[in-house]
Design an enzyme around this catalytic site. Structure first.
Site, PDB file in Angstrom:
ATOM      1  CE  LYS A 209       7.071  -8.858   0.387  1.00 26.56           C
ATOM      2  NZ  LYS A 209       6.204  -9.616  -0.105  1.00 26.56           N
TER       3      LYS A 209
ATOM      4  CE  LYS B 186      -1.113 -16.457  -4.732  1.00 21.64           C
ATOM      5  NZ  LYS B 186      -1.432 -15.873  -5.210  1.00 21.64           N
TER       6      LYS B 186
ATOM      7  CG  HIS C 105     -17.566  14.590  15.283  1.00 27.05           C
ATOM      8  ND1 HIS C 105     -17.572  15.874  15.958  1.00 27.05           N
ATOM      9  CD2 HIS C 105     -17.880  13.958  14.979  1.00 27.05           C
ATOM     10  CE1 HIS C 105     -19.377  15.337  16.486  1.00 27.05           C
ATOM     11  NE2 HIS C 105     -19.692  13.606  15.437  1.00 27.05           N
TER      12      HIS C 105
ATOM     13  CD  GLU D 259      -0.837  -6.173  -2.295  1.00 27.36           C
ATOM     14  OE1 GLU D 259      -1.449  -6.702  -2.526  1.00 27.36           O
ATOM     15  OE2 GLU D 259       0.658  -5.772  -1.738  1.00 27.36           O
TER      16      GLU D 259
ATOM     17  CD  GLU E 155       6.388  -8.220   7.116  1.00 26.76           C
ATOM     18  OE1 GLU E 155       6.641  -9.038   6.239  1.00 26.76           O
ATOM     19  OE2 GLU E 155       5.840  -7.506   6.050  1.00 26.76           O
TER      20      GLU E 155
ATOM     21  N   GLY F 160      -3.776 -12.608  -3.546  1.00 22.77           N
ATOM     22  CA  GLY F 160      -3.492 -12.266  -1.752  1.00 22.77           C
ATOM     23  C   GLY F 160      -4.738 -11.601  -1.309  1.00 22.77           C
ATOM     24  NE  ARG F 161      -4.617  -6.641  -5.212  1.00 25.01           N
ATOM     25  CZ  ARG F 161      -3.071  -7.659  -5.661  1.00 25.01           C
ATOM     26  NH1 ARG F 161      -2.159  -7.666  -5.158  1.00 25.01           N
ATOM     27  NH2 ARG F 161      -2.829  -7.273  -7.192  1.00 25.01           N
TER      28      ARG F 161
HETATM   29  O1  F6P Z   1       3.079  -7.846   0.129  1.00 23.12           O
HETATM   30  C1  F6P Z   1       2.697  -8.121  -0.607  1.00 23.12           C
HETATM   31  C2  F6P Z   1       2.015  -9.546  -0.350  1.00 23.12           C
HETATM   32  O2  F6P Z   1       2.313  -9.813  -1.220  1.00 23.12           O
HETATM   33  C3  F6P Z   1       0.458  -9.085  -0.629  1.00 23.12           C
HETATM   34  O3  F6P Z   1      -0.160  -9.150  -1.941  1.00 23.12           O
HETATM   35  C4  F6P Z   1      -0.090 -10.309   0.010  1.00 23.12           C
HETATM   36  O4  F6P Z   1      -1.497  -9.767   0.627  1.00 23.12           O
HETATM   37  C5  F6P Z   1       0.968 -10.336   1.630  1.00 23.12           C
HETATM   38  O5  F6P Z   1       1.754  -9.646   1.252  1.00 23.12           O
HETATM   39  C6  F6P Z   1       1.323 -12.011   2.519  1.00 23.12           C
HETATM   40  O6  F6P Z   1       1.113 -13.068   1.197  1.00 23.12           O
HETATM   41  P1  F6P Z   1       1.293 -14.091   1.723  1.00 23.12           P
HETATM   42  O7  F6P Z   1      -0.255 -14.429   2.562  1.00 23.12           O
HETATM   43  O8  F6P Z   1       2.269 -15.093   0.811  1.00 23.12           O
HETATM   44  O9  F6P Z   1       2.343 -14.154   2.861  1.00 23.12           O
END
Ligand code: F6P
Length: 548
Positions: free
Chosen positions: A513, A207, A385, A354, A213, A268-269
């Site tokens: 972060k 987003k 199990h 979240e 990452e 995002g979620r």
């Molecule tokens: O760190 C949490 C977050 O902001 C989530 O809410 C989101 O889904 C994820 O990181 C990834 O964010 P982006 O789509 O901006 O890379």
């Protein structure tokens, strides 16, 4: 805007507290003396059967929760979300993931025409791109067809599409899908082993297009690709972006034509319904992706229009509050008896934790009641199990949702019957338990000597009285899955409204972060940026020692 009152200050809360003191003493199996219980406490919505009769509730509980919902202005809150009010106040944003799946375009008012036009344009672009990739019209730089698609993203830009692609694998007939999320180089390195740069397409899903990452993996993927392709111009044929941040995407070097846009009103979620769902469209085809959206649209309609007593997300949300705040449950489980849903609990973890992992209320004061529960889960029967022991005989109360398809997608001997018998047996066992007398009788019948029986019988007693919901759908189709996901999204929303918190921000992820950014330069440059506590300092030194 959302109402700002503490649920504990409502009349209904007081009444619920008194009601709780009565009902907690009644064992679940005694509630079943009422033979109409299943009829009273189950809901049918299209092909979904939601049975919530195995809960520590009676008609009064539901009435009181409806009073609570009214005092907390749930109805108005639902309307505010669907109509595009800026209910995500701490980020000053509307919350309109429902608009992404609103083909009938019923609910949004403010600026809706343009909004729907934009959504439709992106959907059309997704349709033609995914069709081209699937049909082989879209070719790589050396003229070969795309055989592998890698979604690089994390959090909502990974968990949603990954969960859906796994859940709908039965329908997958496109290129092979891969998901890379972790910044641990092992993730992308192991994925590269299965790929050829000439036939691989990368979808950079982010987003913000700034997530550490994702950007690290995206740059590594580009380097890996260019090592073979040599020519920067070829990036165009192998990289697409799913993002709200066009400027950053262009800066990265992705062609403008390959940008699939979405908007800040999509959290995002909640983003799998947007361009973030491109991997789904590529895997199962755009038409099936739309079926998924239409399933969610049906659940939206159910949520908006069904009476609270027959409204699945409303009841689910209320039950969650009931156990968290009155029974003191810390955890809830989601246990799909459906292997295709093996990533569903992981997806729900982000959705629920979240969203509702908050301790400040909408008026800015600290809450003095429990909010967001810890959500755990694994597919049945595997979990049986592993960790079910603790649900059956441990010291915690763990409400659980059991999910199962009526019909299997793979007809194999009696697998599905066995799966369903376990599904039914577990919810029954968790409800009835096994008493001391029953254990002793059993031991006597198996001729266990009395002295031996006395020693072990307590270990064999099951307290039962553990609440569960059962959710049965006919078959795991894209449409059914869309409904299931949306029902859980709305459950989380209902809880956020009752808890008087903001469910659509996630400020709690920021501090880690920020510190990681500082520590990164300390690790790399071997210099100290910030004074640390002696534990962090000690660990930092240890990691540097002998490291690069
Ligand atoms: O760190 C949490 C977050 O902001 C989530 O809410 C989101 O889904 C994820 O990181 C990834 O964010 P982006 O789509 O901006 O890379």
């Amino acid at each position: 805007m959302l109402k700002k009152i503490h649920p504990t200050h409502t009349m209904a809360w007081e009444k619920l507290l008194r009601h709780y003191k009565e009902i907690k003493k009644v064992h679940l199996k005694d509630l079943f003396k009422d033979k109409k219980r299943f009829e009273k406490f189950s809901i049918e919505f299209e092909d979904i059967l939601f049975d919530y009769s195995k809960n520590k509730i009676n008609e009064r509980t539901i009435e009181l929760f409806i009073e609570l919902a009214d005092e907390m202005a749930l109805e108005k809150a639902i309307a505010s979300m669907f109509e595009g009010d800026r209910i995500n106040e701490t980020e000053n944003r509307a919350v309109l993931h429902t608009a992404l799946r609103s083909f009938k375009q019923k609910y949004v008012h403010t600026g809706s025409h343009e909004l729907y036009k934009n959504i439709e344009n992106v959907r059309n672009k997704m349709r033609s791109f995914s069709n081209d990739v699937r049909s082989g019209k879209w070719i790589g730089y050396s003229g070969k067809k795309i055989t592998d698609v890698v979604n690089i993203g994390i959090g909502g830009s990974d968990l949603g599409p990954y969960m859906v692609c796994e859940a709908l694998k039965h329908y997958a007939d496109g290129p092979d899908l891969h998901f890379v999320s972790n910044v641990d180089g092992a993730h992308i390195s192991e994925t590269f082993k299965k790929l050829d740069p000439e036939t691989t397409l990368f979808l950079i899903a982010s987003k913000t297009f700034t997530t550490q990452e994702t950007m690290t993996n995206a740059f590594t993927a580009r380097d890996w690709f260019l090592k073979k392709a040599k020519d920067q111009k070829q990036v165009k044929k192998h990289f697409a972006a799913l993002s709200t941040n066009t400027e950053k995407v262009v800066e990265f070097g992705i062609d403008k034509e390959n940008i699939f846009e979405f908007w800040d009103f999509v959290g995002g979620r909640y983003s799998l319904w947007s361009a973030i769902g491109m991997s789904i469209a590529v895997s199962i085809g755009y038409e099936r992706f739309e079926e998924l959206l239409k399933g969610a649209e049906a659940a939206d309609h159910h949520f908006r229009t069904a009476d609270y007593k027959k409204n699945i997300p409303v009841i689910m949300g209320m039950l969650g509050v009931w156990y968290a705040d009155f029974f003191g449950a810390e955890c809830e489980m989601v246990l799909p008896y459906d292997q295709y849903l093996h990533r569903f609990p992981a997806f729900l973890q982000q959705l629920s934790m979240e969203s509702n992992g908050k301790s400040v209320s909408r008026d800015g004061s600290k809450v003095n009641y429990r909010t967001g529960q810890i959500l755990l889960g694994e597919p049945g029967t595997n979990g049986q199990h592993s960790f079910y022991q603790l649900i059956h005989q441990g010291t915690h109360l763990i409400p659980a949702d059991f999910l199962c398809a009526k019909e299997p997608l793979n007809e194999l001997a009696d697998h599905h019957c066995k799966l369903q018998s376990n599904f039914l047996a577990q919810t029954e066992a968790l409800m009835i338990g096994r008493t001391k007398d029953e254990v002793i009788e059993m031991l006597e019948k198996s001729n266990v000597p009395e002295t031996e029986a006395r020693k072990v019988y307590l270990h064999k007693v099951f307290k039962g009285d553990n609440p569960t919901n059962s959710i049965i759908y006919d078959k795991l189709t894209p449409y059914a899955l869309g409904k299931l996901i949306a029902l859980y999204e709305h459950k989380v929303f209902v809880q956020g409204v009752i808890w008087n918190i903001y469910s659509f921000d996630q400020w709690g992820v920021e501090l880690g972060k920020e510190l990681a950014g500082k520590i990164l330069s300390e690790l790399k440059d071997k210099k100290v940026e910030a004074p640390h506590d002696c534990s962090t300092e000690g660990l930092l030194k240890h990691l540097r020692k002998g490291g690069k």
